[in-house]
Design an enzyme around this catalytic site. Structure first.
Site, PDB file in Angstrom:
ATOM      1  N   GLU A  94       0.668  -1.256  -0.214  1.00 47.67           N
ATOM      2  CA  GLU A  94      -0.265  -0.056  -0.143  1.00 47.67           C
ATOM      3  C   GLU A  94       0.774   1.121   0.095  1.00 47.67           C
ATOM      4  O   GLU A  94       1.031   2.328  -0.764  1.00 47.67           O
ATOM      5  CB  GLU A  94      -0.896   0.193   1.476  1.00 47.67           C
ATOM      6  CG  GLU A  94      -1.651  -0.561   1.084  1.00 47.67           C
ATOM      7  CD  GLU A  94      -2.654  -0.403   1.777  1.00 47.67           C
ATOM      8  OE1 GLU A  94      -4.072  -0.056   1.995  1.00 47.67           O
ATOM      9  OE2 GLU A  94      -3.025  -0.863   3.007  1.00 47.67           O
TER      10      GLU A  94
ATOM     11  N   LYS B  65     -11.942   4.272   0.484  1.00 43.52           N
ATOM     12  CA  LYS B  65     -10.570   3.822   0.430  1.00 43.52           C
ATOM     13  C   LYS B  65     -11.221   2.638  -0.794  1.00 43.52           C
ATOM     14  O   LYS B  65     -11.229   1.095   0.414  1.00 43.52           O
ATOM     15  CB  LYS B  65     -10.165   2.630   1.517  1.00 43.52           C
ATOM     16  CG  LYS B  65      -8.544   2.096   1.195  1.00 43.52           C
ATOM     17  CD  LYS B  65      -7.783   2.430   2.525  1.00 43.52           C
ATOM     18  CE  LYS B  65      -6.857   1.660   2.442  1.00 43.52           C
ATOM     19  NZ  LYS B  65      -5.507   1.543   3.818  1.00 43.52           N
TER      20      LYS B  65
END
Length: 130
Positions: free
Chosen positions: A28, A105
């Site tokens: 990420e 997200k």
């Protein structure tokens, strides 16, 4: 005896999109992903309505730019931290009495099919203590 306080007026900015590198996993941070943020600003818009002057209200374009930068910069592990950071910048303007910040997200690292991960925080301006 005075009546109840009028509810605040609300400005909402929905769908601020930016690429960030927030998350607890190395991929990420390395690869990044799109985040989408909605902000709700509570304030009294009557001064701006009376004057018809941008100086008497919150400039939502500037708020959107600041939110965009907050998403793009200074990666954090948790969206809770990002949401608090954005809430704090919304409350930087003394006319804003409360805010709600929603972080989407949609590419969160989840192993099952899902549409979105969403966190909303709500914050009020704290009155100074004597």
């Amino acid at each position: 005896m005075s009546g109840p306080e009028a509810p605040p007026d609300v400005i909402e900015i929905r769908g601020i999109r930016a690429y960030g590198r927030h998350g607890v996993f190395a991929h990420e941070r390395a690869d990044g992903q799109e985040f989408v943020v909605d902000v709700r600003l509570e304030l009294d818009t009557r001064p701006a309505a009376a004057s018809d002057d941008l100086a008497d209200t919150v400039n939502y374009g500037e708020v959107a730019e600041r939110v965009h930068k907050a998403i793009e910069n200074d990666p954090v592990d948790l969206i809770e931290t990002l949401a608090q950071r954005i809430a704090d910048l919304c409350l930087d303007d003394p006319r804003v009495t409360g805010t709600a910040v929603t972080i989407h997200k949609p590419s969160a690292p989840i192993s099952v099919p899902f549409d979105d991960v969403v966190l909303t925080v709500q914050r009020k301006r704290r009155e100074p203590r004597d």
